[in-house]
Design an enzyme around this catalytic site. Structure first.
Site, PDB file in Angstrom:
ATOM      1  CB  SER A 205      -0.905   0.009   1.238  1.00  0.00           C
ATOM      2  OG  SER A 205      -0.143   0.017   2.428  1.00  0.00           O
TER       3      SER A 205
ATOM      4  CD  GLN B 152       2.843   1.044   4.134  1.00  0.00           C
ATOM      5  OE1 GLN B 152       3.472   0.723   5.122  1.00  0.00           O
ATOM      6  NE2 GLN B 152       2.100   0.193   3.448  1.00  0.00           N
TER       7      GLN B 152
ATOM      8  CG  HIS C   9       5.430   3.808   8.869  1.00  0.00           C
ATOM      9  ND1 HIS C   9       4.395   2.909   8.842  1.00  0.00           N
ATOM     10  CD2 HIS C   9       6.307   3.387   7.924  1.00  0.00           C
ATOM     11  CE1 HIS C   9       4.646   1.973   7.944  1.00  0.00           C
ATOM     12  NE2 HIS C   9       5.793   2.246   7.363  1.00  0.00           N
TER      13      HIS C   9
ATOM     14  CE  LYS D 110       6.337  -0.453  10.924  1.00  0.00           C
ATOM     15  NZ  LYS D 110       5.186  -1.065  10.246  1.00  0.00           N
TER      16      LYS D 110
ATOM     17  CD  GLU E  10       9.298   1.318   7.476  1.00  0.00           C
ATOM     18  OE1 GLU E  10       8.826   0.534   8.320  1.00  0.00           O
ATOM     19  OE2 GLU E  10       8.666   1.664   6.463  1.00  0.00           O
TER      20      GLU E  10
ATOM     21  CG  HIS F   3       7.189   4.217   2.518  1.00  0.00           C
ATOM     22  ND1 HIS F   3       7.009   5.079   3.575  1.00  0.00           N
ATOM     23  CD2 HIS F   3       6.940   2.978   2.997  1.00  0.00           C
ATOM     24  CE1 HIS F   3       6.667   4.400   4.649  1.00  0.00           C
ATOM     25  NE2 HIS F   3       6.608   3.115   4.333  1.00  0.00           N
TER      26      HIS F   3
ATOM     27  NE  ARG G 102      -2.285  -0.934   5.378  1.00  0.00           N
ATOM     28  CZ  ARG G 102      -2.693  -1.287   6.581  1.00  0.00           C
ATOM     29  NH1 ARG G 102      -3.754  -0.710   7.099  1.00  0.00           N
ATOM     30  NH2 ARG G 102      -2.060  -2.200   7.272  1.00  0.00           N
TER      31      ARG G 102
ATOM     32  CE  LYS H 159      -3.853  -5.450   5.057  1.00  0.00           C
ATOM     33  NZ  LYS H 159      -4.759  -6.376   5.735  1.00  0.00           N
TER      34      LYS H 159
END
Length: 542
Positions: A228, A230, A232, A255, A257, A393, A412, A418
């Site tokens: 997706s 999205q 964070h 989050k 990453e 991203h 998302r 979803k």
């Protein structure tokens, strides 16, 4: 106003019509929650107020990864009024405790803090690679004897850590009063919280406590279809979303990453293209221009006319809002026209092909237009990139290592069946118009390659050892998880512990302990990845 032809022929835009062909990757995945995750989070990851553990200082907004500067009280920006000192979770508490200790010290290895095998959770999401073609499936199969790979099952992620949505289990010896004398498997979080000083490196806390946890979550991803679109949330927004919508955003933690490519086929989208590229694409793809409207299209083109003195952020925000909030009928009409036009072309470029790929994977989804505005990245094996908070991203394909702060929060807005939280995503993004930095890691010695992000929550080391050689995995003040990617050998700690390791085997390493790894002399060598808190940040070798 200059004409569009003058804009396209201006020096600033001489390469406008050429979308990025090469680059690196950034992205994330459709994080999954089970029905009991909220309750598990409350039990495992909350600090009761009566045991409140405050940070020594309040985090400074300007120093947080991502954009935390949009603190406005209107319909356009995210409003975060939460007091972080009242929302601390166990991972954040552990991070604060580690940050207060600036040196590493070796402790004696005993039966209580020696290396222990762990078994990890394999997640089956629709975008994962199918059956044994998935590295995740093969790792899990090699790790446990009772796992059977399904020929038609997608295997997307291997989770190594203490997050309740994918808890690892640690194998511990039977207690003296256990009549069966068989090894036991317990949740890794229960094990590390038995003695936070011994396992997590938290000074002074030797009694069982749920106030501390691992600061990181480590994963392996096998990606067959695009994930997706999205982003964070940063620390403040994560806490606010958790308070406002706890059944959707189940973590109060941020989050950030980092992804490291395991093959030469990793592709992703990350961040907004340069405004000149977007303007060129708006003209080359009139169907997208129809979706965002004449006024927004004009603003984008005029921004290029004004040159480098123009701040693209408000224009990108206006464009993205128009795109994300366009009516379904308008989107569908122009998607149909776009796909028909591209499918009829005799020769297609990389951007055309990416749009057609997304259309095949998610027919009718507005996210099919996303490559027009987002950077398209291609990574080679060993390439890595960091994804800060509030950056858009989407991973597209490939197999990667991924490490992050201990959180499962995701907002998302496309290429997913979803829940889409478009309003939050539009408000939270940084709207930076830059290409992600691709790194190859830092070699800290002949055997160890370090991937270190600009945050304290996590880091990764990739350790490679030639046949018959040995290497000492240094003690650090953080706990670690180890996963064997290639080869076979042995992990040992003096006379206390000796573990046979091979492809797929994982282990937990308590804080302040060291271990010796030896590669089989008749093998092909040994490759192990180590995930840990970012104790390397600020070291001289970086």
């Amino acid at each position: 106003m200059h004409s569009l032809n003058m804009v396209l022929n201006s020096p600033v835009n001489k390469n406008m019509s050429k979308p990025h062909r090469n680059g690196s990757i950034s992205g994330q995945y459709n994080d999954e929650y089970d029905e009991d995750a909220h309750e598990k989070m409350k039990r495992k990851h909350y600090v009761p107020h009566k045991q409140h553990i405050a940070w020594k200082t309040t985090p400074i907004l300007d120093n947080l990864p991502g954009s935390c500067d949009d603190e406005f009280f209107d319909d356009i920006h995210v409003t975060t009024t939460v007091d972080l000192s009242m929302i601390r979770n166990a991972a954040a508490n552990a991070l604060s405790a580690l940050a207060s200790k600036t040196f590493d010290e070796t402790v004696e290895v005993t039966e209580d803090n020696c290396l222990r095998p762990i078994e990890c959770t394999a997640q089956s999401y629709a975008w994962g690679k199918i059956g044994s073609s998935s590295l995740v499936a093969r790792l899990k199969d090699a790790q446990t004897g009772n796992f059977e790979i399904g020929d038609q099952t997608p295997y997307a992620e291997l989770w190594v850590g203490t997050h309740p949505n994918g808890m690892s289990e640690i194998v511990v010896p039977a207690s003296d009063d256990d009549e069966t004398k068989e090894d036991k498997k317990i949740p890794l979080v229960d094990y590390v919280q038995r003695n936070p000083l011994l396992h997590l490196g938290v000074e002074g806390i030797t009694e069982p406590s749920q106030d501390y946890d691992l600061t990181f979550l480590f994963k392996v991803l096998s990606i067959e279809k695009v994930l997706s679109i999205q982003a964070h949330p940063d620390k403040y927004l994560a806490a606010q979303l958790h308070l406002d919508k706890p059944t959707i955003y189940k973590d109060p933690n941020h989050k950030p990453e980092m992804a490291v490519a395991l093959d030469d086929n990793f592709e992703a989208m990350s961040g907004f293209r340069p405004i000149a590229d977007i303007a060129s694409n708006v003209l080359d793809y009139p169907e997208f221009a129809n979706v965002i409207g004449i006024a927004v299209r004009r603003d984008v083109v005029e921004a290029v006319e004004r040159g480098f003195g123009c701040n693209p952020k408000p224009i990108l925000k206006k464009l993205f809002r128009a795109y994300m909030t366009a009516s379904d009928d308008l989107v569908q009409k122009n998607l149909d026209a776009l796909i028909a036009r591209l499918s009829a072309k005799e020769s297609t470029n990389d951007l055309d092909k990416l749009i057609l790929k997304f259309a095949d994977q998610f027919p009718g989804d507005s996210g099919i237009f996303a490559p027009i505005i987002f950077n398209y990245l291609k990574l080679k094996k060993g390439d890595a990139f960091f994804i800060g908070a509030n950056e858009p991203h989407a991973y597209i394909r490939g197999e990667i290592l991924e490490c992050m702060a201990c959180s499962d929060n995701v907002v998302r807005a496309g290429l997913t069946p979803k829940l889409k939280d478009v309003d939050t995503l539009v408000k939270m993004l940084t709207y930076k118009s830059t290409f992600p930095e691709i790194t190859r890691g830092e070699k800290i010695d002949e055997n160890c390659l370090l991937y270190v992000p600009p945050v304290e929550d996590f880091a990764m080391e990739i350790i490679e050892i030639s046949p018959g050689s040995e290497y000492t995995i240094a003690d650090v003040r953080s706990p670690s998880v180890l996963l064997t990617l290639e080869g076979s050998g042995k992990l040992s700690q003096a006379d206390v512990q000796s573990l046979e390791v091979s492809f797929g085997k994982a282990a937990f390493m308590s804080a302040n302990t060291e271990a010796t790894v030896t590669a089989d002399i008749n093998g092909s060598g040994l490759k192990i990845v180590r995930a840990l808190s970012n104790v390397h940040l600020g070291k001289e070798y970086l």
